[in-house]
Design a protein around this motif. Structure first.
Motif, PDB file in Angstrom:
ATOM      1  N   LEU A 472       0.832  -1.200   0.000  1.00  0.00           N
ATOM      2  CA  LEU A 472       0.000   0.000   0.000  1.00  0.00           C
ATOM      3  C   LEU A 472       0.874   1.260   0.000  1.00  0.00           C
ATOM      4  CD1 LEU A 472      -2.799   1.342   0.274  1.00  0.00           C
ATOM      5  CD2 LEU A 472      -2.602   1.122   2.725  1.00  0.00           C
ATOM      6  N   PHE A 473       1.860   1.303   0.892  1.00  0.00           N
ATOM      7  CA  PHE A 473       2.660   2.521   1.003  1.00  0.00           C
ATOM      8  C   PHE A 473       3.625   2.691  -0.175  1.00  0.00           C
ATOM      9  CE2 PHE A 473       0.971   2.478   5.279  1.00  0.00           C
ATOM     10  CZ  PHE A 473       0.665   3.822   5.428  1.00  0.00           C
ATOM     11  N   ASP A 474       4.090   1.567  -0.760  1.00  0.00           N
ATOM     12  CA  ASP A 474       4.912   1.692  -1.970  1.00  0.00           C
ATOM     13  C   ASP A 474       4.074   2.334  -3.064  1.00  0.00           C
ATOM     14  OD1 ASP A 474       7.065   0.641  -0.769  1.00  0.00           O
ATOM     15  OD2 ASP A 474       7.007  -1.326  -1.759  1.00  0.00           O
ATOM     16  N   GLY A 475       2.843   1.860  -3.182  1.00  0.00           N
ATOM     17  CA  GLY A 475       1.931   2.415  -4.187  1.00  0.00           C
ATOM     18  C   GLY A 475       1.714   3.899  -3.942  1.00  0.00           C
ATOM     19  N   LEU A 476       1.463   4.250  -2.680  1.00  0.00           N
ATOM     20  CA  LEU A 476       1.184   5.639  -2.339  1.00  0.00           C
ATOM     21  C   LEU A 476       2.386   6.530  -2.633  1.00  0.00           C
ATOM     22  CD1 LEU A 476      -0.735   5.409   1.077  1.00  0.00           C
ATOM     23  CD2 LEU A 476      -1.636   5.901  -1.165  1.00  0.00           C
TER      24      LEU A 476
END
Ligand SMILES: Nc1nc2c(ncn2[C@@H]2O[C@H](COP(=O)(O)OP(=O)(O)OP(=O)(O)O)[C@@H](O)[C@H]2O)c(=O)[nH]1
Ligand SMILES: [Mg+2]
Length: 661
Positions: A472-476
């Motif tokens: 999720l945070f890589d995507g964000l």
């Protein structure tokens, strides 16, 4: 001795807000009268008014059970009811997080309670708040403190359910008896009746936009990830409550570390420590000095253990303050020391947040007003110039007037070119904004969410969550980097449009400055969310074995906060891009009007010199009207830029009140 400081400050903030709303509405009327109104400006004004209407300051009370959080709330806010309004008792009392606020859209007082069973659904409390049907509603009779206290007692209600059910609700992991043996699923255990309480109440503080968040002790805090991930980080101020009779225990430290991280990270901004129950140290057999010294010692120890400035630690007695206020015993109130905590709350903690709100609102409205003022000043100057040139025209020949007409027509051509190039630039800018919109679209975020959810399917475990969070945070952060590049391009485009405009319009252009956008604060929000989530993830597993339930709730809270950040980024960048060229467009519109006016005058003069006086009279009338409009706008600008007068500044002798009465 009432809590006047606090009251005055909240009142001053409320008054500042209502004066500002009136002024912004006047500005909207003014725009209509002057013909400067346009749809983008109206939208910005509407959004600003909405922000002011729904603006809230949340003050959270956090601490282990029985430290006196609810008693403090009673003493600070509700002593005028001459009784203990919210239930405060020995042992665990407040069973669910409770928000006290004033609902501007629903003036009838109510209490809404969210049943504990709602924990089984995949809906966050924030989402539940949008939908009153899921809550049990209790009407409040505000004219009877007794009946209100009765209604508020609901917050302390518990019920007995089978241990297996409590486990299913994620309220217990392993349930053991006194000997540490696991109890059967059939055994009855006690659980809170409600998951969350909302109290809409027309109290003067709450009406001015203050929300009080009363929280239960440690276990309940850990069980509701949304409190740690969403509600507490979003509160503007918090009071961490300790008790003098217990000192700083391990579970106090646990709460301090896990739930007040967002404040501590921010150099303890907005955070106060209340060392409550100092009356337990009062001792008739000891001298006043001895008692003071022992209280001082405890404050120093607490300040050291928590690594917080000693000036932020207040030794108080909530109970004695409440009794003192109910019985109007000033000595007791003063001995309770609560007024000194309230003073800091009123004069330092709340103004910090007020300044933030003020800066955003003022900068939005101030820019609109300045841009409108520049146009009117331009129109006024052009009338003045025309009056002067008409005066010199009576003796001029037909030829001279013809030349002037040609010159003005040339100017009109240049204007036309400028307007066309501005229009073209605007189209390019809108194209760039569209690209940005695609990068930061909420659907894209939902994609990352669903990918990380899939990664967790069937494995709601520590590892599953770790992988999901990383995804999720890589995507964000990928999106944020991409968006940053696009914003950089748009910023460069806007700067070059402004520079060109300034070069082409030396006289008026220099007054307008380009407003650029930065993604830094949203990026920081995402980073903070990651830190909070990491901290929660690593701490929660050591305390709970029934992980899947809490992980699910945790994931929902995480996603809800990430969505909020994204939503805000979408909204802010859109409003920025749409309004980025507005000041230039206004200037060009004003130029067009000015040129047309000059052409009309020259034509009339060419037809007959007799009309000169008439024209001068007409222009003088217009100039006077413009001057009046500018004076009115100046008055509005003064109100918009007036600081919020705090209790402290109001009390200074000789200070003149600037707020419109
Ligand atoms: N002696 C003394 N007792 C206090 C004081 N403040 C609160 N208490 C008592 O401590 C008990 C707990 O107070 P609460 O206000 O219910 O504590 P809380 O922190 O809200 O506890 P939970 O709601 O369970 O999280 C009550 O019996 C209060 O009367 C104080 O200043 N002095
Ligand atoms: Mg309580």
């Amino acid at each position: 001795m009432a809590n006047e400081d606090f009251f005055d400050n909240v009142q001053a903030y409320g008054k500042w807000k209502s004066d500002l709303v009136t002024t912004i509405q006047q500005f909207q009327d003014w725009l209509e009268t002057t013909g400067l109104e346009d749809s983008e400006q109206s939208l910005k004004i509407y959004e600003t008014l909405q922000t002011l209407k729904y603006d809230r300051i949340t003050l959270a009370f956090v601490g282990e059970f029985s430290r006196g959080k609810t008693e403090l709330i009673n003493a600070i806010f509700f002593s005028r009811y001459k009784r203990r309004l919210l239930a405060s008792e020995a042992g665990r009392t407040t069973m669910c997080p409770t928000e006290l606020f004033y609902d501007v859209d629903e003036p009838t007082p109510y209490m809404r309670l969210l049943p504990i069973e709602s924990r089984l659904e995949d809906t966050s409390i924030t989402e539940h708040k949008q939908n009153p049907v899921n809550w049990t509603q209790v009407q409040l009779n505000i004219n009877s403190p007794e009946s209100m206290a009765d209604s508020f007692a609901q917050i302390t209600k518990t019920k007995q359910v089978k241990a297996s059910e409590a486990k299913r609700l994620g309220l217990y992991d392993i349930i053991t008896d006194q000997n540490g043996t696991e109890v059967s699923g059939e055994k009855l255990v006690e659980i809170p009746m409600w998951r969350h309480a909302l109290i809409n109440f027309p109290h003067p503080f709450l009406e001015q936009g203050l929300t009080i968040l009363d929280t239960p002790g440690l276990n309940s805090l850990g069980n509701e990830p949304e409190l740690t991930i969403n509600m507490l980080p979003n509160a503007q101020a918090a009071i961490f409550v300790l008790a003098a009779d217990t000192g700083v225990t391990r579970s106090d430290m646990d709460i301090w570390r896990r739930h007040l991280k967002s404040f501590r990270r921010n150099r303890n901004n907005g955070l106060i420590v209340a060392l409550n129950k100092i009356d337990t140290l009062w001792d008739d057999l000891k001298s006043e000095q001895e008692i003071m010294a022992s209280i001082q010692r405890q404050c120093q120890e607490s300040s050291k253990t928590l690594s917080i400035d000693i000036n932020r630690v207040f030794a108080v007695s909530a109970q004695k303050a409440l009794i003192g206020r109910v019985k109007e015993d000033n000595d007791l109130i003063s001995k309770s020391n609560l007024p000194s905590l309230e003073h800091v709350l009123a004069n330092e903690i709340l103004p910090q947040k007020q300044k933030l709100v003020r800066n955003t609102i003022v900068s939005n409205i101030f820019d609109l007003m300045k841009s409108s003022k520049a146009i009117l000043v331009g129109q006024f100057n052009s009338r003045k110039k025309s009056i002067a040139s008409l005066g010199g025209m009576s003796g001029k020949s037909e030829n001279v007037i013809q030349k002037l007409l040609e010159k003005t027509r040339e100017e009109q051509k240049t204007y036309q070119k400028n307007a066309e190039s501005l229009h073209a630039s605007r189209q390019i800018l809108l194209g760039q904004q569209k690209r940005l919109n695609t990068i930061i679209a909420l659907d894209k975020l939902d994609d990352h969410i669903s990918k990380s959810r899939t990664a967790m399917q069937g494995s709601w475990t520590t590892n599953g969550m770790k992988t999901a969070m990383k995804l999720l945070f890589d995507g964000l952060s990928g999106t944020i980097t991409e968006a940053d590049k696009q914003i950089e391009l748009t910023n460069r485009l806007i700067s070059s449009i402004y520079t060109r405009f300034q070069e082409e319009n030396e006289e008026t252009g220099s007054q307008i400055k380009a407003k650029l956008f930065s993604i830094a604060s949203y990026k920081q929000e995402i980073e903070l969310l990651y830190e909070d989530a990491e901290e929660y993830r690593t701490s929660v597993y050591s305390t709970l074995t029934e992980q899947s339930f809490v992980i699910k709730k945790f994931f929902i809270s995480l996603v809800s906060r990430a969505r909020n950040i994204y939503y805000q980024l979408n909204k802010d960048s859109d409003s920025w891009a749409k309004g980025a060229l507005t000041p230039l467009i206004h200037q060009v519109k004003a130029q067009k009007q000015d040129l047309q006016l000059r052409l009309d005058q020259l034509k009339k003069t060419g037809e007959s010199r007799d009309s000169l006086t008439e024209q001068v009279n007409e222009l003088t009338k217009e100039a006077k009207m413009l001057q009046r409009h500018i004076i009115d706008l100046n008055a509005m600008l003064t109100i918009v830029t007036t600081p919020i007068l705090s209790a402290k500044s109001k009390k200074k002798p000789g200070t003149k009140s600037k707020v419109k009465q």
